[in-house]
Design a protein around this motif. Structure first.
Motif, mmCIF file in Angstrom:
data_model
loop_
_atom_site.group_PDB
_atom_site.id
_atom_site.type_symbol
_atom_site.label_atom_id
_atom_site.label_comp_id
_atom_site.label_asym_id
_atom_site.label_seq_id
_atom_site.Cartn_x
_atom_site.Cartn_y
_atom_site.Cartn_z
ATOM 1 N N ILE A 1 -32.779 -42.440 11.596
ATOM 2 C CA ILE A 1 -33.390 -41.605 12.904
ATOM 3 C C ILE A 1 -34.395 -42.733 13.525
ATOM 4 O O ILE A 1 -35.129 -43.499 12.862
ATOM 5 C CB ILE A 1 -34.233 -40.402 12.394
ATOM 6 C CG1 ILE A 1 -33.421 -39.375 11.827
ATOM 7 C CG2 ILE A 1 -35.153 -39.961 13.366
ATOM 8 C CD1 ILE A 1 -33.973 -38.053 11.223
ATOM 9 N N ARG B 1 -27.514 -45.829 18.097
ATOM 10 C CA ARG B 1 -28.593 -45.003 18.467
ATOM 11 C C ARG B 1 -29.089 -45.227 19.790
ATOM 12 O O ARG B 1 -29.914 -44.715 20.480
ATOM 13 C CB ARG B 1 -29.720 -45.060 17.300
ATOM 14 C CG ARG B 1 -29.369 -44.985 15.856
ATOM 15 C CD ARG B 1 -30.460 -45.028 15.062
ATOM 16 N NE ARG B 1 -31.194 -46.195 14.999
ATOM 17 C CZ ARG B 1 -31.493 -47.160 14.184
ATOM 18 N NH1 ARG B 1 -30.980 -46.855 13.091
ATOM 19 N NH2 ARG B 1 -32.067 -48.165 14.481
ATOM 20 N N GLU C 1 -30.520 -39.507 15.958
ATOM 21 C CA GLU C 1 -30.214 -39.725 14.435
ATOM 22 C C GLU C 1 -28.627 -40.193 14.575
ATOM 23 O O GLU C 1 -27.704 -39.708 15.126
ATOM 24 C CB GLU C 1 -29.982 -38.204 13.940
ATOM 25 C CG GLU C 1 -29.711 -38.065 12.300
ATOM 26 C CD GLU C 1 -29.779 -36.985 11.619
ATOM 27 O OE1 GLU C 1 -30.406 -36.109 12.147
ATOM 28 O OE2 GLU C 1 -29.532 -37.138 10.560
ATOM 29 N N HIS D 1 -25.494 -40.519 12.066
ATOM 30 C CA HIS D 1 -24.913 -39.948 11.064
ATOM 31 C C HIS D 1 -24.199 -40.840 10.210
ATOM 32 O O HIS D 1 -23.270 -41.654 10.853
ATOM 33 C CB HIS D 1 -24.086 -38.798 11.514
ATOM 34 C CG HIS D 1 -24.773 -37.712 12.007
ATOM 35 N ND1 HIS D 1 -25.712 -36.798 11.601
ATOM 36 C CD2 HIS D 1 -24.746 -37.672 13.453
ATOM 37 C CE1 HIS D 1 -26.093 -36.053 12.446
ATOM 38 N NE2 HIS D 1 -25.566 -36.238 13.689
ATOM 39 N N LEU E 1 -34.098 -38.024 5.549
ATOM 40 C CA LEU E 1 -33.534 -37.477 6.877
ATOM 41 C C LEU E 1 -34.162 -36.166 7.195
ATOM 42 O O LEU E 1 -34.622 -35.808 8.200
ATOM 43 C CB LEU E 1 -32.039 -37.902 6.960
ATOM 44 C CG LEU E 1 -31.744 -39.221 6.891
ATOM 45 C CD1 LEU E 1 -30.191 -39.320 6.826
ATOM 46 C CD2 LEU E 1 -31.873 -39.982 8.414
ATOM 47 N N ARG F 1 -36.357 -34.882 10.289
ATOM 48 C CA ARG F 1 -35.905 -33.940 11.144
ATOM 49 C C ARG F 1 -36.969 -32.805 11.156
ATOM 50 O O ARG F 1 -37.256 -32.339 12.003
ATOM 51 C CB ARG F 1 -34.551 -33.295 10.751
ATOM 52 C CG ARG F 1 -33.507 -33.962 11.318
ATOM 53 C CD ARG F 1 -32.160 -33.255 10.986
ATOM 54 N NE ARG F 1 -31.365 -34.140 10.230
ATOM 55 C CZ ARG F 1 -30.899 -34.128 8.893
ATOM 56 N NH1 ARG F 1 -31.054 -33.101 8.155
ATOM 57 N NH2 ARG F 1 -30.011 -34.905 8.610
#
Ligand code: PMV
Length: 327
Positions: A37, A144, A152, A154, A218, A222
């Motif tokens: 992130i 990103r 974020e 993945h 993560l 979040r």
């Protein structure tokens, strides 16, 4: 062949990870072993112009007016040529408004800008997700930099990488934060991230634990972002940074990216915090320290870091926008 122009220019901003990416699950496709992130930085960016020139006999890449070894860029441009059907070689002219390859995420902004400019020059109009998948193949963190604000990345599960892309979490103006970059060395780093990450599973005893705990970190970040909980965000960012550097230090041979001024800056951030200023540090694969704070505190943080012995300059940045075309 499309009738679009063969040249395009794009700007992408650098980003720093709050929850770090380090390690690959597939080196050929550049698939990350862990998600990440990040926040985009308004003050640090790359402008890249791509021109496909039928008469050229090889790609030609210049960064800051100096020709560089084109192999990594040719591999990336080959992906664009394969997707677009365009066959000619390209001239790539790129400018960073900050030192290249010194731990200021020039590969993030660089490959995001190259992905956007290159695809448009080749006549492609990719979605942000497709662009993120493409940019990832140049540099993991570049996936990103396609997005602004908080993003974020993945890790994905698919072998072909189609689910390894970044997504926006929150826009830059939805939670204004500042980052003070303390530059402690302007030279390019000796071990770049690709080399540092290679065969990590065999080279560090800590790697399994790093991958195992990534999802939890993560999820916590979040939650911190969703709640706009700055204390939680900062504590998690500092923890993820130190954990990644612990992994780097445990790699055979040990990767030590810090210099004396890096460590002094980390202490300066913690001293500020113990004096009531909410500020947290993060550091990537280089010696620069990025201090994250709320805008009301950034002047004091910048003034303090500028006084640290060995800090060459400080740069102050708010959060930046998504990559965009400038032509
Ligand atoms: O995108 P790369 O290959 O330059 O790797 C980036 C790695 C770190 O900057 C250290 C961490 C991150 O998530 O950006």
């Amino acid at each position: 062949m499309s009738d679009r122009p063969a040249a395009a220019t794009a700007r992408a901003h650098s980003n720093i990870a709050l929850i770090k990416y380090w390690g690959k699950r597939d080196a050929a496709l550049n698939l990350p072993a862990v998600g990440s992130i990040s926040i985009a930085l308004d003050a640090l960016y790359t402008d890249t112009r791509v021109t496909f020139v039928p008469a050229m006999t090889a790609d030609k890449v210049e960064i800051g007016g100096r020709q560089v070894d084109g192999a990594r860029f040719t591999r990336f441009l080959d992906l664009i040529r394969a997707q677009s059907g365009r066959r000619s070689y390209a001239r790539v002219e790129s400018w960073n408004n900050f030192p290249t390859g010194a731990g200021l995420a020039s590969s993030a902004s660089g490959f995001a800008a190259l992905a956007l400019a290159g695809t448009h020059a080749a006549g492609l109009d990719l979605s942000p997700r497709e662009l993120s998948i493409l940019a990832r193949q140049g540099s993991g963190s570049a996936a990103r930099s396609v997005f602004g604000g908080f993003a974020e990345m993945h890790r994905g599960e698919a072998a072909d990488g189609t689910d390894a892309f970044a997504e926006p979490l929150l826009g830059a103006d939805e939670w204004p934060l500042d980052v003070i970059v303390a530059v402690t060395d302007k030279a390019s780093k000796s071990v770049n991230s690709t080399l540092g990450m290679s065969q990590l599973a065999e080279r560090s005893d800590f790697y399994g634990a790093w991958v195992e705990h990534a999802e939890g970190d993560l999820a916590d970040m979040r939650s911190a972002i969703a709640a706009r909980d700055f204390g939680m965000l900062g504590a998690l960012a500092e923890m993820s940074c130190l954990k990644m550097h612990g992994l780097m230090l445990s790699t055979r041979p040990g990767l030590l990216y810090w210099n004396a001024a890096t460590v002094a800056s980390m202490h300066a951030v913690r001293t500020l915090r113990s004096n009531g200023v909410e500020v947290y540090f993060t550091i990537d694969a280089g010696p620069q320290v990025k201090a994250i704070c709320q805008p009301a505190d950034s002047e004091r943080v910048a003034a303090t870091l500028a006084q640290v012995p060995g800090v060459l300059e400080t740069r102050r940045s708010g959060l930046g926008p998504a990559a965009y075309r400038v032509d």
